[in-house]
Write a protein that holds these residues in place. Structure first.
Motif, PDB file in Angstrom:
ATOM      1  N   ALA A   1     -41.085 -31.318 -76.140  1.00 39.03           N
ATOM      2  CA  ALA A   1     -39.712 -31.743 -75.876  1.00 39.03           C
ATOM      3  C   ALA A   1     -39.219 -31.298 -74.513  1.00 39.03           C
ATOM      4  CB  ALA A   1     -38.781 -31.187 -76.958  1.00 39.03           C
ATOM      5  N   MET A   2     -39.705 -30.170 -74.024  1.00 42.58           N
ATOM      6  CA  MET A   2     -39.141 -29.609 -72.810  1.00 42.58           C
ATOM      7  C   MET A   2     -39.890 -30.027 -71.551  1.00 42.58           C
ATOM      8  SD  MET A   2     -36.800 -27.998 -74.295  1.00 42.58           S
ATOM      9  CE  MET A   2     -36.093 -26.508 -73.676  1.00 42.58           C
TER      10      MET A   2
ATOM     11  N   ALA B   1     -43.791 -28.628 -80.924  1.00 41.11           N
ATOM     12  CA  ALA B   1     -42.662 -29.542 -80.747  1.00 41.11           C
ATOM     13  C   ALA B   1     -41.842 -29.171 -79.521  1.00 41.11           C
ATOM     14  CB  ALA B   1     -41.787 -29.519 -81.998  1.00 41.11           C
ATOM     15  N   LEU B   2     -41.580 -27.886 -79.325  1.00 38.92           N
ATOM     16  CA  LEU B   2     -40.779 -27.463 -78.184  1.00 38.92           C
ATOM     17  C   LEU B   2     -41.485 -27.752 -76.881  1.00 38.92           C
ATOM     18  CD1 LEU B   2     -39.423 -24.105 -79.596  1.00 38.92           C
ATOM     19  CD2 LEU B   2     -38.118 -26.168 -79.161  1.00 38.92           C
ATOM     20  N   GLY B   3     -42.786 -27.483 -76.855  1.00 36.24           N
ATOM     21  CA  GLY B   3     -43.541 -27.732 -75.642  1.00 36.24           C
ATOM     22  C   GLY B   3     -43.467 -29.186 -75.223  1.00 36.24           C
TER      23      GLY B   3
ATOM     24  N   LEU C   1     -43.330 -25.343 -84.350  1.00 32.91           N
ATOM     25  CA  LEU C   1     -42.253 -25.183 -83.383  1.00 32.91           C
ATOM     26  C   LEU C   1     -42.786 -25.099 -81.967  1.00 32.91           C
ATOM     27  CD1 LEU C   1     -39.819 -22.661 -85.097  1.00 32.91           C
ATOM     28  CD2 LEU C   1     -39.336 -25.001 -84.440  1.00 32.91           C
ATOM     29  N   PHE C   2     -43.845 -24.320 -81.767  1.00 33.00           N
ATOM     30  CA  PHE C   2     -44.435 -24.212 -80.434  1.00 33.00           C
ATOM     31  C   PHE C   2     -44.805 -25.583 -79.899  1.00 33.00           C
ATOM     32  CE2 PHE C   2     -45.024 -19.692 -81.188  1.00 33.00           C
ATOM     33  CZ  PHE C   2     -44.848 -19.157 -79.924  1.00 33.00           C
TER      34      PHE C   2
END
Lengths: 136, 155
Positions: free
Chosen positions: A18-19, A14-16, A11-12
């Motif tokens: 994506a944002m 992927a989120l990094g 998650l860390f």
């Protein structure tokens, strides 16, 4: 605990990814305008600008004054605009006025077309047309 | 002569600030997009979870016009296929520092739309710090999550 880390770690990452959207901006001028028309249509010339760092494509969406509902009987030319950094261009918004009413107010919102970041910056203006000789 | 010089300098400075913009424009830019992180309990995704990584929004406002800024609650724009959103709640919080006679604005986490007026003679440029938070007691399946908050500058 190790299973929790195994879930969170992807998650860390992927989120990094994506944002991490690039900076962008848009402007609309003027934010309010009103005028008389001898017919049942009113047009305004407005300016849309890209004051900042990169080439951007903007969507110009006619809405009701609640800024949430699409407006019918409105034509925006162009409805989509690609501008280089620091470039400002004129656009024309034309809308129908119900002859049974003396005026109509619409909103026009400018926003980035391709937007995959967490903030959608939007600039909206209000434009009122009044039919001449009908109390306007 | 000195007051005239000061006025001249002020006019030049103001002109420089407004130079990239058309007259009386409202301009919004996004210098930083922010990052969401997962809580250790896997029930909260947020930009203030395990750190502080907000999005920042810069607004250049028309002088003397008193525009309104509206911040809508976030939507979840991207989530993985196995995610169960049944019990999900989404919140936004933001703060705007005081500049000049603009008193600033602090909004705690909320699920609703909020607005504030910059006021006549308000600041020409404002910087807003925006946090998003998604709560879900069912947890978050592994994958990519993206929230989307609409920030609107309007009359």
């Amino acid at each position: 605990m190790s299973s929790l880390k195994a879930v969170i770690a992807p998650l860390f990452l992927a989120l990094g990814l994506a944002m991490a959207a690039p900076a962008f901006a848009q402007s609309l001028s003027p934010l309010e305008k009103s005028g008389l028309t001898p017919s049942d249509r009113k047009a305004f010339r407005l300016q849309v600008g890209n004051p900042y760092q990169r080439r951007m494509t903007f969507s110009l969406l006619p809405m009701l004054p609640d800024y949430a509902t699409s407006a019918k009987g409105v034509v925006v030319k162009p409805a989509e605009l690609t501008l280089g950094p620091g470039i400002t261009r004129n656009i024309i918004v034309t809308f129908d006025i119900d002859p049974a009413k003396k005026e109509r107010t619409i909103a026009l919102c400018v926003m980035p077309k391709a937007m995959d970041g967490p903030i959608l910056p939007r600039v909206c203006g209000l434009y009122t047309g009044r039919m001449a000789g009908r109390g306007g | 002569m000195r007051p005239v010089s000061r006025l001249g300098a002020s006019v030049v400075a103001l002109a420089a600030m407004l130079a990239p913009l058309p007259g009386l424009a409202c301009s919004i830019s996004l210098p930083a997009s922010g990052t969401l992180r997962n809580s250790m309990s896997n029930t909260v995704l947020g930009s203030q979870v395990n750190g502080n990584t907000p999005a920042t929004v810069t607004m250049v406002l028309p002088l003397l016009s008193g525009v309104t800024i509206t911040v809508d609650p976030p939507t979840l724009a991207v989530s993985p296929g196995g995610y169960n959103a049944t019990l999900e709640t989404r919140e936004v919080a933001y703060s705007v520092a005081n500049v000049g006679i603009f008193p600033g604005r602090n909004q705690a986490y909320t699920t609703g739309s909020t607005s504030f007026s910059t006021g006549l003679l308000g600041a020409v440029a404002l910087s807003m710090t925006v946090h998003n938070r998604v709560n879900n007691p069912n947890g978050f399946a592994p994958g990519t999550y993206t929230t989307r908050t609409i920030v609107t500058c309007h009359p």
